[in-house]
Design an enzyme around this catalytic site. Structure first.
Site, PDB file in Angstrom:
ATOM      1  N   ARG A   1     -25.973   7.584 -26.647  1.00 55.28           N
ATOM      2  CA  ARG A   1     -25.584   7.281 -25.264  1.00 55.28           C
ATOM      3  C   ARG A   1     -26.591   7.895 -24.277  1.00 55.28           C
ATOM      4  O   ARG A   1     -26.885   7.324 -23.236  1.00 55.28           O
ATOM      5  CB  ARG A   1     -24.162   7.784 -24.982  1.00 55.28           C
ATOM      6  CG  ARG A   1     -23.667   7.364 -23.606  1.00 55.28           C
ATOM      7  CD  ARG A   1     -22.215   7.695 -23.386  1.00 55.28           C
ATOM      8  NE  ARG A   1     -21.980   9.132 -23.370  1.00 55.28           N
ATOM      9  CZ  ARG A   1     -20.779   9.687 -23.275  1.00 55.28           C
ATOM     10  NH1 ARG A   1     -19.705   8.919 -23.201  1.00 55.28           N
ATOM     11  NH2 ARG A   1     -20.639  11.002 -23.273  1.00 55.28           N
TER      12      ARG A   1
ATOM     13  N   ARG B   1     -41.475  14.901  -2.621  1.00 57.31           N
ATOM     14  CA  ARG B   1     -40.330  14.020  -2.360  1.00 57.31           C
ATOM     15  C   ARG B   1     -40.772  12.629  -1.914  1.00 57.31           C
ATOM     16  O   ARG B   1     -41.486  12.483  -0.920  1.00 57.31           O
ATOM     17  CB  ARG B   1     -39.423  14.651  -1.299  1.00 57.31           C
ATOM     18  CG  ARG B   1     -38.138  13.866  -1.097  1.00 57.31           C
ATOM     19  CD  ARG B   1     -37.198  14.531  -0.110  1.00 57.31           C
ATOM     20  NE  ARG B   1     -35.958  13.765   0.012  1.00 57.31           N
ATOM     21  CZ  ARG B   1     -35.823  12.676   0.773  1.00 57.31           C
ATOM     22  NH1 ARG B   1     -36.826  12.258   1.489  1.00 57.31           N
ATOM     23  NH2 ARG B   1     -34.671  12.018   0.799  1.00 57.31           N
TER      24      ARG B   1
ATOM     25  N   HIS C   1     -38.945   8.478  -2.507  1.00 56.76           N
ATOM     26  CA  HIS C   1     -37.952   7.685  -3.248  1.00 56.76           C
ATOM     27  C   HIS C   1     -38.590   6.962  -4.429  1.00 56.76           C
ATOM     28  O   HIS C   1     -37.971   6.792  -5.468  1.00 56.76           O
ATOM     29  CB  HIS C   1     -37.288   6.668  -2.318  1.00 56.76           C
ATOM     30  CG  HIS C   1     -36.323   7.291  -1.357  1.00 56.76           C
ATOM     31  ND1 HIS C   1     -36.722   8.165  -0.375  1.00 56.76           N
ATOM     32  CD2 HIS C   1     -34.977   7.191  -1.237  1.00 56.76           C
ATOM     33  CE1 HIS C   1     -35.673   8.566   0.315  1.00 56.76           C
ATOM     34  NE2 HIS C   1     -34.594   8.004  -0.188  1.00 56.76           N
TER      35      HIS C   1
ATOM     36  N   LYS D   1     -24.338   7.739 -17.941  1.00 56.90           N
ATOM     37  CA  LYS D   1     -23.831   9.092 -17.633  1.00 56.90           C
ATOM     38  C   LYS D   1     -24.867   9.788 -16.749  1.00 56.90           C
ATOM     39  O   LYS D   1     -25.669  10.597 -17.225  1.00 56.90           O
ATOM     40  CB  LYS D   1     -23.571   9.839 -18.950  1.00 56.90           C
ATOM     41  CG  LYS D   1     -22.606  11.014 -18.806  1.00 56.90           C
ATOM     42  CD  LYS D   1     -22.096  11.422 -20.168  1.00 56.90           C
ATOM     43  CE  LYS D   1     -21.336  12.728 -20.156  1.00 56.90           C
ATOM     44  NZ  LYS D   1     -20.106  12.747 -19.398  1.00 56.90           N
TER      45      LYS D   1
ATOM     46  N   GLU E   1     -10.855   4.667 -14.595  1.00 55.40           N
ATOM     47  CA  GLU E   1     -10.809   5.881 -15.415  1.00 55.40           C
ATOM     48  C   GLU E   1     -10.607   7.061 -14.481  1.00 55.40           C
ATOM     49  O   GLU E   1     -10.481   6.885 -13.265  1.00 55.40           O
ATOM     50  CB  GLU E   1     -12.109   6.027 -16.224  1.00 55.40           C
ATOM     51  CG  GLU E   1     -13.343   6.118 -15.342  1.00 55.40           C
ATOM     52  CD  GLU E   1     -14.649   6.315 -16.112  1.00 55.40           C
ATOM     53  OE1 GLU E   1     -14.630   6.785 -17.253  1.00 55.40           O
ATOM     54  OE2 GLU E   1     -15.707   6.008 -15.533  1.00 55.40           O
TER      55      GLU E   1
HETATM   56  N1  PDD Z   1     -17.000  13.903 -18.880  1.00 57.15           N
HETATM   57  N2  PDD Z   1     -15.453   9.173 -17.984  1.00 57.15           N
HETATM   58  C1  PDD Z   1     -16.136  10.018 -17.193  1.00 57.15           C
HETATM   59  C2  PDD Z   1     -16.378   9.640 -15.780  1.00 57.15           C
HETATM   60  C3  PDD Z   1     -16.615  11.230 -17.715  1.00 57.15           C
HETATM   61  O1  PDD Z   1     -17.319  12.068 -16.939  1.00 57.15           O
HETATM   62  C4  PDD Z   1     -16.341  11.560 -19.073  1.00 57.15           C
HETATM   63  C5  PDD Z   1     -16.835  12.828 -19.700  1.00 57.15           C
HETATM   64  C6  PDD Z   1     -15.623  10.643 -19.848  1.00 57.15           C
HETATM   65  C7  PDD Z   1     -15.315  10.900 -21.300  1.00 57.15           C
HETATM   66  O2  PDD Z   1     -16.488  10.815 -22.081  1.00 57.15           O
HETATM   67  P1  PDD Z   1     -16.615  11.587 -23.463  1.00 57.15           P
HETATM   68  O3  PDD Z   1     -15.398  11.264 -24.241  1.00 57.15           O
HETATM   69  O4  PDD Z   1     -17.850  11.017 -24.080  1.00 57.15           O
HETATM   70  O5  PDD Z   1     -16.722  13.056 -23.143  1.00 57.15           O
HETATM   71  C8  PDD Z   1     -15.205   9.457 -19.268  1.00 57.15           C
HETATM   72  C9  PDD Z   1     -17.699  15.072 -19.357  1.00 57.15           C
HETATM   73  C10 PDD Z   1     -17.008  15.777 -20.458  1.00 57.15           C
HETATM   74  C11 PDD Z   1     -18.077  15.946 -18.178  1.00 57.15           C
HETATM   75  O6  PDD Z   1     -18.536  15.377 -17.185  1.00 57.15           O
HETATM   76  O7  PDD Z   1     -17.956  17.155 -18.261  1.00 57.15           O
END
Ligand code: PDD
Length: 290
Positions: free
Chosen positions: A53, A101, A103, A149, A182
């Site tokens: 990921r 800096r 963009h 992420k 979520e």
């Molecule tokens: N957070 N959705 C969001 C927005 C998240 O930030 C996370 C995880 C999850 C769950 O993902 P996973 O099961 O892969 O940890 C879903 C982490 C733990 C954090 O930001 O600390």
């Protein structure tokens, strides 16, 4: 003796000694990605999935992640081992590096900033999982690429802080069309007539590694899971609700906006999945502490 340990661009040091340049694009533009991985009893859970990921998130923001998954695995195993924590939470971040800096992206030869640190896994106060936590609903104010992420987490932080100020543990986010996506740092699930629902893994949510493990566990237990959008109204009227993340695993939810979910007690499907995931973790990490 166990200690908080940092790997920064190839060097290992005590966490508090880590320094990055103030012109790092992570600081100036939130221009980076991250991961959080748990080690149980010295062994990582779903390490490869997290690192896959990581690569997907990096390529999603047009960032080259140096090295291979195998090399990064070695770095993390070494770091977690040297930290001395049996149950370590390892955080990693990759940014587009340091440059004046602008963009526009810096030149291709600008080295990225990569670091990983190992700290003890946060523990929940005893009884939380038996009692369940509460959520506060919050509009989803994030961008259109929640599948990556990225470290741009201000909307998530605001949502969670607002939830906390209302006495809740997490924020349950919903879109303008009322669909639940979520939580601020975890995936959201509801159970209706024995069937488990969670938002499909689109650009609207982070496809949690824990989420994927839970779908697997549910399948093994013969529990039906549907990756379908659910409206907030349906969510609030569910029999059971729970949330999931690396840090929380399965966390039961017994109230939303100060109203009980179902019976107001932790439900049986949630309990089965909570136990099932725990067993999966123990099996994968051998004699992990239960
Ligand atoms: N957070 N959705 C969001 C927005 C998240 O930030 C996370 C995880 C999850 C769950 O993902 P996973 O099961 O892969 O940890 C879903 C982490 C733990 C954090 O930001 O600390």
């Amino acid at each position: 003796m166990a200690q908080d340990l940092l790997w920064l661009n190839g060097d290992i040091m005590p966490l508090e000694e880590g320094r990055v340049n103030v012109q790092d694009r992570g600081l100036l533009f939130s221009d980076g990605i991250y991961e959080v991985i748990n080690f149980y009893n010295g062994k990582p859970f779903t390490l490869r999935e997290h690192l896959e990921r990581w690569e997907k998130s990096a390529s999603g923001i047009l960032l080259d992640s140096p090295g291979t998954i195998e090399e990064r695995m070695q770095v993390l195993m070494d770091l977690a081992g040297k930290s001395g924590y049996r149950n370590a939470s390892v955080y990693g971040q990759l940014t587009r590096g340091t440059a004046p800096r602008n963009h526009l992206f810096p030149s291709n030869d600008t080295p990225p900033t990569e670091f990983w640190f190992a700290r003890p896994t946060p523990e929940f106060t005893s009884g939380v999982k038996e009692k369940g936590v509460s959520l506060a609903t919050h509009p989803d104010e994030r961008w259109e690429h929640c599948e990556f992420k990225t470290i741009s987490l201000l909307p998530n932080c605001l949502a969670k802080e607002r939830a906390k100020r209302q006495g809740a543990f997490e924020a349950l986010q919903y879109l303008k069309n009322d669909i639940v996506t979520e939580c601020s740092a975890s995936n959201a699930w509801c159970v209706r007539d024995g069937v488990v629902f969670t938002h499909p893994a689109t650009h609207r949510i982070l496809n949690g590694i824990t989420r994927m493990a839970i779908i697997d566990v549910a399948y093994a237990l013969g529990i039906e899971v549907r990756e379908e959008a659910v409206s907030l109204r349906e969510f609030l009227a569910s029999d059971e609700v729970f949330i999931s993340s690396t840090t929380m695993e399965v966390m039961p939810v017994t109230a939303i906006d100060n109203k009980p979910v179902g019976s107001g007690r932790v439900g049986s499907v949630t309990t089965k999945l909570m136990k099932g995931l725990r067993e999966r973790i123990v099996a994968d990490c051998e004699a992990a502490a239960v």
